[in-house]
Scaffold this motif. Structure first.
Motif, mmCIF file in Angstrom:
data_model
loop_
_atom_site.group_PDB
_atom_site.id
_atom_site.type_symbol
_atom_site.label_atom_id
_atom_site.label_comp_id
_atom_site.label_asym_id
_atom_site.label_seq_id
_atom_site.Cartn_x
_atom_site.Cartn_y
_atom_site.Cartn_z
ATOM 1 N N LEU A 51 2.108 4.336 4.488
ATOM 2 C CA LEU A 51 1.244 3.137 4.725
ATOM 3 C C LEU A 51 1.358 2.495 3.303
ATOM 4 N N SER A 52 1.587 0.895 3.222
ATOM 5 C CA SER A 52 1.464 0.226 1.992
ATOM 6 C C SER A 52 0.118 -0.407 1.901
ATOM 7 N N ASP A 53 -0.146 -1.300 0.621
ATOM 8 C CA ASP A 53 -1.554 -1.677 0.558
ATOM 9 C C ASP A 53 -1.094 -3.252 0.958
ATOM 10 N N ARG A 54 -0.027 -3.655 1.650
ATOM 11 C CA ARG A 54 -0.095 -4.928 2.383
ATOM 12 C C ARG A 54 0.239 -4.649 3.756
ATOM 13 N N GLY A 55 -0.120 -3.733 4.265
ATOM 14 C CA GLY A 55 -0.137 -3.336 5.857
ATOM 15 C C GLY A 55 1.335 -3.215 6.567
ATOM 16 N N TYR A 80 -1.484 -4.727 12.632
ATOM 17 C CA TYR A 80 -2.209 -5.881 13.064
ATOM 18 C C TYR A 80 -3.875 -5.582 12.408
ATOM 19 N N LYS A 81 -4.238 -6.845 12.204
ATOM 20 C CA LYS A 81 -5.750 -6.898 11.789
ATOM 21 C C LYS A 81 -6.713 -6.797 13.072
ATOM 22 N N ASN A 88 -1.656 -8.320 6.150
ATOM 23 C CA ASN A 88 -1.203 -8.571 4.866
ATOM 24 C C ASN A 88 -1.480 -8.231 3.680
ATOM 25 N N GLY A 89 -2.580 -7.161 3.734
ATOM 26 C CA GLY A 89 -3.034 -6.715 2.467
ATOM 27 C C GLY A 89 -4.277 -5.777 2.620
ATOM 28 N N ASP A 90 -4.576 -5.077 1.391
ATOM 29 C CA ASP A 90 -5.599 -4.330 1.287
ATOM 30 C C ASP A 90 -5.750 -3.012 1.805
ATOM 31 N N SER A 91 -4.936 -2.474 2.541
ATOM 32 C CA SER A 91 -4.776 -1.206 3.436
ATOM 33 C C SER A 91 -4.634 0.023 2.369
ATOM 34 N N GLU A 92 -5.451 1.025 2.278
ATOM 35 C CA GLU A 92 -5.101 2.121 0.981
ATOM 36 C C GLU A 92 -4.947 3.337 1.739
ATOM 37 N N GLY A 93 -5.795 3.870 2.374
ATOM 38 C CA GLY A 93 -5.934 5.294 2.915
ATOM 39 C C GLY A 93 -5.653 5.601 4.517
#
Length: 278
Positions: A51-55, A80-81, A88-93
């Motif tokens: 996973l990336s921090d941009r989804g 998807y959100k 497009n962002g802030d996904s981390e774990g």
């Protein structure tokens, strides 16, 4: 089960001996490989999701010869959100459940979402009241699922008192609650988590000196409330290691497989590195 305990007084030991076991650089174009913040490995040490921090979300295989990393093949897509739009962002774990669903933790708006499948619109899991106090760029970075199905998450940065709070949500659902508090080691921040085949919680931590990164892995035996540092790299040995997968190789040794976030910077690389605990 609520641990409601602290490891502040628990001594660190150094029983494990970590041996470098390999490194590869991951390059790709669909989508562009960058910002990789989490990785999960199958029991065979080959099949993975990342996973990336941009989804962006990848599935693929680590190629090995004699157990040593030699290459990687992967295909990617976007998740998807909650509103059905492309993330497009802030996904981390990232954590995978036995039923095939997956959970993601997020930073800017601290929350944990459940995806029934990679192409599904996610559903929420609730939020602990304390998450409203977390800094937007230092919130829920690490996520792991325990053998009993409980979820554990911890923010990248410590609380105002300098301690890390590990939050737990039972496998049967219910609210997120503070499970235990951890002392901070130096200037290390939390970046990744996984439960190993030994049932212990492993936490990946990172320290930035201004020019290079130092990483360490902390192992926590929740049944005995003991912790130890099982790996600490030298400054500049690797890049910005953020994702951690813990598994057992065919020789019975526990391996730590980690992935570096290149921050989409031309001078940094998306590398996968591996250590063996002897």
């Amino acid at each position: 089960m609520l641990l409601a305990a602290s490891l502040l007084a628990a001594p660190f030991s150094a029983d494990a001996n970590a041996t470098f076991a390999g490194r590869i650089v991951w390059r790709g174009l669909s989508p562009i490989v960058g910002g990789v913040s989490a990785i999960e490995l199958a029991d065979d040490g080959r099949s993975f999701i990342a996973l990336s921090d941009r989804g962006s979300f990848w599935t693929g295989e680590l190629q090995r010869e004699g157990g040593t990393l030699t290459g990687i093949s992967a295909t990617g897509r976007n998740l998807y959100k909650e509103d059905g739009r492309v993330m497009n962002g802030d996904s981390e774990g990232l954590a995978l459940a036995p039923d095939g669903s997956m959970y993601l933790s997020f930073e800017r708006r601290a929350r944990v979402l459940r995806y029934a499948s990679p192409d599904a619109v996610p559903e929420g899991t609730g939020r602990a009241p304390q998450w409203r106090e977390l800094r937007s760029n230092g919130a829920l970075e690490a996520l792991a699922i325990a053998p009993d199905g409980a979820l554990y998450t911890v923010a990248e940065e410590p609380d105002a008192d300098g301690l890390f709070t590990v939050y737990r949500r039972g496998g049967e659902g219910g609210p997120w609650r503070a499970a235990l508090r951890l002392d901070r080691v130096g200037d290390f921040k939390m970046t990744g988590a996984d439960f190993g085949p030994d049932g212990a919680l492993y936490l990946l931590e990172r320290q930035f000196s201004g020019f290079s990164f130092t990483s360490q892995v902390r192992r926590i035996d929740l049944s005995r409330m003991r912790q130890e540092i099982v790996l600490r790299t030298g400054a500049g040995t690797h890049g910005n290691l953020e994702g951690l997968a813990v598994w057992r190789d065919p020789q019975g040794k526990i391996r730590l497989t980690m992935v570096a976030d290149n921050n989409f910077h031309p001078l940094q690389q998306t590398e996968i590195v591996e250590y063996r605990l002897d």
